[in-house]
Scaffold this active site. Structure first.
Site, PDB file in Angstrom:
ATOM      1  N   ASP A  53       0.837  -1.195   0.000  1.00 23.10           N
ATOM      2  CA  ASP A  53       0.000   0.000   0.000  1.00 23.10           C
ATOM      3  C   ASP A  53       0.878   1.253   0.000  1.00 23.10           C
ATOM      4  O   ASP A  53       1.501   1.581   1.002  1.00 23.10           O
ATOM      5  CB  ASP A  53      -0.896  -0.002   1.245  1.00 23.10           C
ATOM      6  CG  ASP A  53      -1.844   1.176   1.266  1.00 23.10           C
ATOM      7  OD1 ASP A  53      -2.981   1.028   0.806  1.00 23.10           O
ATOM      8  OD2 ASP A  53      -1.434   2.261   1.744  1.00 23.10           O
ATOM      9  N   TYR A  58       3.285   9.753  -0.664  1.00 25.19           N
ATOM     10  CA  TYR A  58       4.397   9.177   0.105  1.00 25.19           C
ATOM     11  C   TYR A  58       5.741   9.386  -0.605  1.00 25.19           C
ATOM     12  O   TYR A  58       6.793   9.286   0.029  1.00 25.19           O
ATOM     13  CB  TYR A  58       4.229   7.668   0.312  1.00 25.19           C
ATOM     14  CG  TYR A  58       3.002   7.204   1.058  1.00 25.19           C
ATOM     15  CD1 TYR A  58       2.159   8.088   1.721  1.00 25.19           C
ATOM     16  CD2 TYR A  58       2.679   5.849   1.112  1.00 25.19           C
ATOM     17  CE1 TYR A  58       1.029   7.645   2.384  1.00 25.19           C
ATOM     18  CE2 TYR A  58       1.556   5.400   1.775  1.00 25.19           C
ATOM     19  CZ  TYR A  58       0.728   6.299   2.405  1.00 25.19           C
ATOM     20  OH  TYR A  58      -0.383   5.839   3.059  1.00 25.19           O
ATOM     21  N   LYS A  83      -2.494   5.935  -4.191  1.00 25.89           N
ATOM     22  CA  LYS A  83      -3.564   6.874  -3.818  1.00 25.89           C
ATOM     23  C   LYS A  83      -3.392   8.182  -4.566  1.00 25.89           C
ATOM     24  O   LYS A  83      -2.267   8.711  -4.639  1.00 25.89           O
ATOM     25  CB  LYS A  83      -3.543   7.146  -2.301  1.00 25.89           C
ATOM     26  CG  LYS A  83      -3.490   5.885  -1.473  1.00 25.89           C
ATOM     27  CD  LYS A  83      -3.630   6.120   0.024  1.00 25.89           C
ATOM     28  CE  LYS A  83      -3.350   4.843   0.776  1.00 25.89           C
ATOM     29  NZ  LYS A  83      -1.925   4.552   0.963  1.00 25.89           N
ATOM     30  N   HIS A 113      -6.961   9.942  -1.733  1.00 29.88           N
ATOM     31  CA  HIS A 113      -6.263   9.875  -0.444  1.00 29.88           C
ATOM     32  C   HIS A 113      -7.038  10.528   0.699  1.00 29.88           C
ATOM     33  O   HIS A 113      -7.049  10.038   1.818  1.00 29.88           O
ATOM     34  CB  HIS A 113      -4.886  10.520  -0.584  1.00 29.88           C
ATOM     35  CG  HIS A 113      -3.868  10.005   0.380  1.00 29.88           C
ATOM     36  ND1 HIS A 113      -2.535   9.938   0.086  1.00 29.88           N
ATOM     37  CD2 HIS A 113      -3.974   9.533   1.645  1.00 29.88           C
ATOM     38  CE1 HIS A 113      -1.875   9.442   1.123  1.00 29.88           C
ATOM     39  NE2 HIS A 113      -2.729   9.203   2.080  1.00 29.88           N
TER      40      HIS A 113
END
Ligand code: A2P
Length: 276
Positions: A53, A58, A83, A113
């Site tokens: 994930d 990120y 996301k 997100h």
């Protein structure tokens, strides 16, 4: 439930759109792009995880993709989520960029997100991403019941997951029930409370009773509350231990002890934190 009654079927779940998702996924939130992320994903795949994930926010999609490719595990055996970063405007275009960074032809799941600037505006673009084959499934994250229902109200293809902060300490019953009623699977992020919940005496007592670690107990609680669970670690031993949660079960009594730790006070989503 006796341990021998836990079947391997418990390791996977079929989403409302028919796609199959492994119940335990490795989270990589806050893991820097580069060796640390590559190692975490590599160790995860070696430990048997088949679900990773990540997120555009990120900044580590390259490393996730590199570890997946280097593993030589067939692409179709690994479930990859990324996301959509909703500060940007075009979910389909951003999905295409994610595929380039990941170095894959598709992701398995693409989710909004968080509901920045409202819950519905990005949904048509999410559907476009699916229609173009960039992703197999689409969903949302950090959406309340009302936000989820607004998306469902405008959707041609409804979301199949809502990824939320979820643990015994954030036991969001109303949201869990609403998601179930809409056939939306709940994915639990921060199941260990980003590590904070591991030292709680009640968690430790259950862990001692069942002969497991506090992390395994918290992950197992999420599974028995019918969620898909995304523990995060960058340590090989922890990554391995966190995946060993299908050979024991928590009793109804221990589940009730953990249920009582809830501090969510009816809140549906974690508004207080930054999600990226
Ligand atoms: P680390 O990455 O240094 O291993 P959550 O999944 O709730 O976000 O929690 C992640 C945090 O919990 C990270 O700080 C991680 O540290 C720590 N953690 C993950 N698994 C374990 C474990 N089995 N034992 C102790 N700490 C853990």
């Amino acid at each position: 439930m006796a341990a021998e009654k836990v079947t391997t079927d418990e390791r996977r779940r079929t989403l409302a759109d028919g796609n199959v998702i492994p119940i335990v996924g490795l989270g990589v939130w806050q893991v820097p792009n580069g060796p640390e992320c590559e190692n975490a994903v590599r160790w995860g795949l070696e430990a048997g995880y088949r679900h990773i994930d990540t997120a555009q926010a990120y900044g580590n999609e390259e490393s996730v993709g590199r570890a997946v490719r280097d593993s030589r595990i067939p692409r179709e055996e690994i479930f990859i989520t990324t996301k959509f970063y909703p500060a940007r405007s075009d979910p389909a275009a951003e999905a295409e960029k994610s595929l380039q960074r990941l170095g894959v032809d598709y992701v398995d799941l693409y989710i909004i997100h968080w509901p920045q600037q409202g819950p519905t505006w990005a949904w048509p673009g999410m559907e476009t991403a699916k229609e173009r084959g960039y992703t197999r499934s689409i969903g949302v994250s950090n959406f309340s019941v009302a936000e989820l229902e607004q998306v469902i109200g405008v959707a041609s293809t409804p979301p199949v997951v809502n990824q939320i902060q979820f643990s015994p300490f954030e036991y969001r019953r109303a949201l869990l029930e609403a998601c179930a009623s809409h056939d939306v699977a709940v994915e639990a992020y921060s199941p260990l409370g980003t590590g904070r919940h591991l030292g709680h005496p009640a968690v430790a007592a259950v862990a001692e009773r069942v002969g497991r670690t506090p992390a395994q107990v918290l992950i197992r609680w999420c599974i028995q509350r019918d969620t898909i669970v995304l523990p995060k670690s960058t340590h090989r031993d922890r990554i391995e231990v966190n995946a060993q949660v299908f050979d024991f079960a928590l009793s109804d009594e221990d589940m009730a002890v953990l249920d009582d730790l809830d501090q969510s006070h009816g809140t549906e989503v974690a508004r207080e934190r930054k999600w990226w």
